[in-house]
Write a protein that holds these residues in place. Structure first.
Motif, short mmCIF file in Angstrom:
data_model
loop_
_atom_site.label_atom_id
_atom_site.label_comp_id
_atom_site.label_asym_id
_atom_site.label_seq_id
_atom_site.Cartn_x
_atom_site.Cartn_y
_atom_site.Cartn_z
N VAL A 51 -28.05 12.49 -45.84
CA VAL A 51 -26.78 13.22 -46.20
C VAL A 51 -26.32 13.79 -45.06
O VAL A 51 -25.05 13.74 -44.55
CB VAL A 51 -26.88 14.18 -47.35
CG1 VAL A 51 -25.37 14.85 -47.32
CG2 VAL A 51 -27.16 13.37 -48.35
N ALA A 52 -27.16 14.55 -44.25
CA ALA A 52 -26.72 15.40 -42.94
C ALA A 52 -26.12 14.34 -42.11
O ALA A 52 -25.11 14.79 -41.18
CB ALA A 52 -27.88 16.03 -42.34
N ARG A 53 -26.34 13.27 -41.79
CA ARG A 53 -25.89 12.40 -40.84
C ARG A 53 -24.46 11.91 -40.98
O ARG A 53 -23.84 11.42 -40.14
CB ARG A 53 -26.77 11.05 -40.93
CG ARG A 53 -28.22 11.19 -40.43
CD ARG A 53 -29.13 10.22 -40.60
NE ARG A 53 -28.77 8.88 -40.58
CZ ARG A 53 -29.64 7.90 -40.28
NH1 ARG A 53 -30.86 8.07 -40.25
NH2 ARG A 53 -29.22 6.63 -40.29
N HIS A 54 -23.94 12.17 -42.33
CA HIS A 54 -22.69 11.64 -42.59
C HIS A 54 -21.75 12.89 -43.01
O HIS A 54 -20.53 12.67 -43.88
CB HIS A 54 -22.96 10.75 -43.65
CG HIS A 54 -23.43 9.45 -43.29
ND1 HIS A 54 -22.77 8.51 -42.66
CD2 HIS A 54 -24.80 9.16 -43.28
CE1 HIS A 54 -23.61 7.30 -42.39
NE2 HIS A 54 -24.58 7.73 -42.78
N GLN A 55 -22.06 14.09 -42.34
CA GLN A 55 -20.88 15.09 -42.49
C GLN A 55 -19.73 14.94 -41.65
O GLN A 55 -19.97 14.71 -40.51
CB GLN A 55 -21.63 16.39 -42.45
CG GLN A 55 -22.88 16.66 -43.38
CD GLN A 55 -22.42 16.66 -44.86
OE1 GLN A 55 -21.44 17.21 -45.49
NE2 GLN A 55 -22.84 15.48 -45.62
N HIS A 63 -25.81 22.55 -42.45
CA HIS A 63 -26.35 22.87 -43.70
C HIS A 63 -27.33 21.68 -44.57
O HIS A 63 -28.38 22.32 -44.88
CB HIS A 63 -25.14 23.03 -44.69
CG HIS A 63 -25.62 23.04 -46.28
ND1 HIS A 63 -26.16 23.96 -46.89
CD2 HIS A 63 -25.63 22.02 -47.16
CE1 HIS A 63 -26.42 23.88 -48.04
NE2 HIS A 63 -26.08 22.45 -48.31
N TRP A 64 -27.06 20.52 -44.22
CA TRP A 64 -27.80 19.56 -44.79
C TRP A 64 -29.13 19.33 -43.87
O TRP A 64 -30.31 19.16 -44.38
CB TRP A 64 -27.23 18.36 -44.85
CG TRP A 64 -26.29 18.35 -46.22
CD1 TRP A 64 -24.89 18.44 -46.04
CD2 TRP A 64 -26.70 18.04 -47.47
NE1 TRP A 64 -24.52 18.48 -47.32
CE2 TRP A 64 -25.79 18.56 -48.36
CE3 TRP A 64 -28.12 18.25 -48.05
CZ2 TRP A 64 -25.64 18.20 -49.62
CZ3 TRP A 64 -28.04 17.76 -49.58
CH2 TRP A 64 -26.93 17.78 -50.07
N ASP A 65 -28.85 19.68 -42.64
CA ASP A 65 -29.99 19.62 -41.48
C ASP A 65 -30.97 20.85 -41.93
O ASP A 65 -32.36 20.66 -42.00
CB ASP A 65 -29.72 19.77 -40.12
CG ASP A 65 -29.15 18.17 -39.53
OD1 ASP A 65 -29.66 17.03 -40.20
OD2 ASP A 65 -28.51 18.48 -38.67
N LYS A 66 -30.54 21.63 -42.17
CA LYS A 66 -31.40 23.00 -42.64
C LYS A 66 -31.99 22.87 -43.90
O LYS A 66 -33.27 23.21 -44.06
CB LYS A 66 -30.61 24.39 -42.59
CG LYS A 66 -30.40 24.79 -40.99
CD LYS A 66 -29.41 25.93 -41.26
CE LYS A 66 -30.10 27.29 -41.34
NZ LYS A 66 -29.17 28.45 -41.21
N THR A 67 -31.33 22.27 -44.87
CA THR A 67 -32.04 21.86 -46.25
C THR A 67 -33.07 21.07 -46.07
O THR A 67 -34.06 21.20 -46.35
CB THR A 67 -30.85 21.29 -46.86
OG1 THR A 67 -29.75 22.25 -47.24
CG2 THR A 67 -31.31 20.98 -48.42
N ALA A 68 -32.86 19.85 -45.00
CA ALA A 68 -33.92 18.99 -44.99
C ALA A 68 -35.38 19.52 -44.26
O ALA A 68 -36.14 19.33 -44.82
CB ALA A 68 -33.47 17.78 -44.07
#
Length: 143
Positions: A51-55, A63-68
């Motif tokens: 998901v992070a790759r498509h922000q 946000h998504w990289d930190k979540t991962a």
């Protein structure tokens, strides 16, 4: 750890195929569906990474990289530890792009600490070079 029959992995694989066809929005839908159906930290980590790759912007990506990263840190396996350098690299680059060179440096440095877990191959070399380049770029900034 990769189970080709796992529904989250299937959606992520489908999303990666769509990425390869330059269908970003359709890929994001697959990755988001994967996130929505994920039932454990490993599945959530996998989906969040994609998901992070498509922000659309750096703050969304961060946000998504930190979540991962946070999810990966909760999984204590050697396979996932081999991904820590890449995950910290992603977070560091977001901080760098946002002008927070102190946090970027901290995350690049942490990535460097985990490079011993990387495989000795082209992927491992690429991540190591990315980490070293990031440290070099942000080191010159005052923080």
């Amino acid at each position: 750890m990769f189970d080709s029959e796992n529904p989250v992995n299937k959606l992520c694989a489908e999303g990666m195929m769509l990425e390869g066809e330059a269908k970003s929005q359709e890929a994001l839908k697959c990755f988001t569906r994967a996130w929505d159906i994920a039932q454990n930290d490993f599945e959530r980590f996998t989906a969040a990474h994609y998901v992070a790759r498509h922000q659309a912007d750096v703050s969304g990506k961060l946000h998504w990289d930190k979540t991962a990263l946070d999810l990966a840190l909760s999984i204590d396996t050697s396979e996932v530890k081999a991904l820590y350098p890449s995950l910290y690299l992603n977070v560091a680059k977001c901080h760098e792009d946002m002008g927070d060179f102190k946090l970027a440096f901290e995350n690049y440095s942490t990535a460097k600490q985990y490079t011993a877990f990387l495989p000795q191959d082209g992927y491992g070399d690429m991540i190591k070079k990315g980490v070293d380049a990031g440290i070099t770029r942000v080191r010159g900034n005052e923080f």
